[in-house]
Design an enzyme around this catalytic site. Structure first.
Site, PDB file in Angstrom:
ATOM      1  N   ASP A 205      70.415 -60.586 -75.529  1.00  0.00           N
ATOM      2  CA  ASP A 205      70.449 -59.252 -75.829  1.00  0.00           C
ATOM      3  C   ASP A 205      71.593 -58.662 -75.315  1.00  0.00           C
ATOM      4  O   ASP A 205      72.187 -57.678 -75.643  1.00  0.00           O
ATOM      5  CB  ASP A 205      69.301 -58.588 -75.357  1.00  0.00           C
ATOM      6  CG  ASP A 205      69.335 -57.108 -75.305  1.00  0.00           C
ATOM      7  OD1 ASP A 205      69.456 -56.559 -76.675  1.00  0.00           O
ATOM      8  OD2 ASP A 205      69.347 -56.492 -74.244  1.00  0.00           O
ATOM      9  N   LEU A 286      68.352 -49.429 -75.366  1.00  0.00           N
ATOM     10  CA  LEU A 286      69.311 -48.550 -76.029  1.00  0.00           C
ATOM     11  C   LEU A 286      70.722 -49.492 -76.226  1.00  0.00           C
ATOM     12  O   LEU A 286      71.530 -48.817 -76.601  1.00  0.00           O
ATOM     13  CB  LEU A 286      69.507 -47.166 -75.360  1.00  0.00           C
ATOM     14  CG  LEU A 286      68.103 -46.530 -75.049  1.00  0.00           C
ATOM     15  CD1 LEU A 286      68.616 -45.143 -74.276  1.00  0.00           C
ATOM     16  CD2 LEU A 286      67.798 -45.862 -76.514  1.00  0.00           C
ATOM     17  N   ARG A 287      70.484 -50.623 -75.910  1.00  0.00           N
ATOM     18  CA  ARG A 287      71.751 -51.393 -75.739  1.00  0.00           C
ATOM     19  C   ARG A 287      72.181 -51.384 -77.278  1.00  0.00           C
ATOM     20  O   ARG A 287      73.500 -51.390 -77.498  1.00  0.00           O
ATOM     21  CB  ARG A 287      71.673 -52.827 -74.990  1.00  0.00           C
ATOM     22  CG  ARG A 287      73.026 -53.428 -74.955  1.00  0.00           C
ATOM     23  CD  ARG A 287      72.877 -54.675 -74.151  1.00  0.00           C
ATOM     24  NE  ARG A 287      72.711 -54.513 -72.614  1.00  0.00           N
ATOM     25  CZ  ARG A 287      71.482 -54.875 -71.776  1.00  0.00           C
ATOM     26  NH1 ARG A 287      70.690 -55.423 -72.538  1.00  0.00           N
ATOM     27  NH2 ARG A 287      71.548 -54.502 -70.562  1.00  0.00           N
ATOM     28  N   GLY A 288      71.414 -51.750 -77.983  1.00  0.00           N
ATOM     29  CA  GLY A 288      71.899 -51.772 -79.563  1.00  0.00           C
ATOM     30  C   GLY A 288      72.375 -50.315 -80.182  1.00  0.00           C
ATOM     31  O   GLY A 288      73.495 -50.625 -80.754  1.00  0.00           O
TER      32      GLY A 288
END
Length: 366
Positions: A205, A286-288
Site C-alpha cells: 500500500d 486516504l493514500r489512494g
C-alpha cells in the site's frame, strides 16, 4: 543527454522499448513528481523491467548539485540540502556548483541496514567529538532513482526503511545517542515476479503505483522486440544515435511537465468522483485518494495541460488503486477490472469489456 556523449556504453533507449505501457507511464509520472511515492512493477521474467528502469535514468536531464557534497544537495532549494550545506548557505558562503547526471542506485538483495542507511563511527565520534558518518545507498540516491529488483524477496524491515525515507524525504541514523540525518528524496522503484511471493499488503500500500507487466503474446511485436535487441547488441552507439532525437524530445517533455506541475489542478467535481471510487472500493485510508489526484496532475502536466480531465484519471486510476483492494482468496475477478468497473460507473462511462481493462495507451508519441 545521450549516454554516448559521456563516454560510456549506451543503455537501451527508453523510447525504443515496445509495449509495457503501464510500466512506462508509471515511471514517467513518478519522475515528473518524485513525491508521488514510487512504483511497484510486478510481472513475468524477461519482460524488460530492469531494462526499462535503467533506460529511464539515462533519459533524465542533468541536475545542479553542490560540488563535493555526498548527498547531491540542491544549491538553490533548502529542502533538498544537507544540514552542513544549509549552514554554509546561511553563513553567506558561495556554494560551488557542478552538473551531475541523475543517479540510479541499485540496492542488492543482500544489503545490510548499515549499507543502506549509512554508519556512524562511534569511537571516532566520542574521541574526536565529530560526527563521523559514512553515507550509505540512500545518500547516493538523493534526487535520483533507487531501484530494488526482486523487492518481494527483500527483508521487510529494509523495505520499511526505504518506504519511510521515500515518504519523509530524509534519512536519520541514530547510534548510541548520536544522530545524523541527511536528505533522501528519491523515486523508489521495486520490481519482482509474483511467482516468488507478494509483498505484505501494508508494505504494498505504501507504493504509490502498481504496474503489471506481462509477456508480449503478439508474434509481430515479439519479432520487433527481438530485432531491436539484436540491433542494439550489435552496435549500441548506432542504435542510441538513431533514437537520440526521440530521447531528447521526451526529456524536454518531462522537464516542461515538472515546471508546469505546480500550476496544474484537479477540478473539485473530479476530486469528489475520485474519492467516491475509493470509497466504493473500500480502500483503506486516504493514500489512494491522494495518489490518484497527484498522478492525474502529473499526467495532465505531461500532456501540457494545467487542468486534469476525466480521461487523465481513467489512465491512472487502475495503477493507483489495484494494489490497495482487500484480498479475497476466493475472488476470481482481476483487481484492475474491479477498479475499472467502479470508475466507469462513478464517471458515467460505458462498462469495461470482458477482460476488464481498456487497451493500453502508449504514453510516448510515435
Amino acid at each position: 543527454m545521450a549516454v554516448a556523449d559521456r563516454g560510456r556504453r549506451p543503455v537501451f533507449p527508453f523510447t525504443a522499448i515496445v509495449g509495457q505501457e503501464e510500466m512506462k507511464l508509471a515511471l514517467i509520472l513518478n519522475v515528473i513528481d518524485p513525491r508521488l511515492g514510487g512504483v511497484m512493477i510486478m510481472g513475468d521474467r524477461g519482460t524488460g523491467k530492469s531494462t526499462t528502469v535503467r533506460a529511464l535514468a539515462e533519459l533524465l536531464p542533468e541536475i545542479e548539485v553542490v560540488a563535493g557534497d555526498p548527498y547531491n544537495s540542491d544549491p538553490h532549494n533548502a529542502d533538498l540540502m544537507s544540514d552542513e550545506v544549509r549552514v554554509r548557505k546561511l553563513a553567506g558562503e558561495a556554494l560551488p556548483i557542478e552538473r551531475r547526471q541523475v543517479q540510479m542506485v541499485d540496492l542488492p538483495l543482500g544489503a545490510t541496514e548499515d549499507r543502506v542507511c549509512g554508519t556512524i563511527d562511534i569511537e571516532k565520534a566520542l574521541s574526536e567529538g565529530t560526527r563521523a558518518f559514512e553515507p550509505g545507498l540512500l545518500a547516493r540516491a538523493n534526487r535520483g532513482i533507487l531501484y530494488v529488483d526482486e523487492v518481494n524477496l527483500l527483508d521487510d524491515h529494509l523495505v520499511d526503511v526505504l518506504l519511510d525515507s521515500a515518504a519523509m524525504g530524509w534519512n536519520t541514523v541514530e547510534r548510541e545517542g548520536i544522530s545524523v540525518r541527511h536528505p533522501a528524496r528519491f523515486v523508489l522503484v521495486g520490481s519482482g515476479n509474483p511467482e516468488e511471493g507478494e509483498l505484505r499488503p501494508q508494505l504494498l500500500d505504501r507504493f504509490a503505483m502498481h504496474a503489471e507487466v506481462r509477456t508480449v503474446r503478439d508474434p509481430q511485436l515479439r519479432v520487433q522486440i527481438v530485432q531491436q535487441r539484436s540491433e542494439f547488441d550489435s552496435n549500441p552507439q548506432r542504435f542510441a544515435l538513431a533514437h537520440r532525437k526521440a530521447q531528447q524530445e521526451l526529456s524536454r517533455r518531462i522537464l516542461k511537465a515538472q515546471q508546469l506541475l505546480k500550476k496544474t489542478e484537479v477540478p473539485y467535481p473530479l476530486r469528489l468522483q475520485i474519492s467516491e471510487v475509493c470509497s466504493e472500493l473500500n480502500v483503506d485510508g486516504l493514500r489512494g485518494d491522494i495518489v490518484a489526484n497527484n498522478a492525474a496532475r502529473a499526467l495532465a502536466a505531461f500532456e501540457g495541460r494545467a487542468s486534469v480531465t476525466a480521461q487523465d484519471i481513467e489512465r491512472i486510476i487502475v495503477l493507483c488503486l489495484r494494489h490497495r483492494l482487500r484480498k479475497d482468496p476466493l475472488e476470481t475477478i482481476d483487481s484492475g477490472y474491479k477498479v475499472e468497473k467502479v470508475f466507469r460507473r462513478v464517471f458515467n462511462l460505458p462498462a469495461p469489456e470482458n477482460n476488464g481493462t481498456a487497451p493500453e495507451r502508449d504514453p510516448l508519441p510515435r
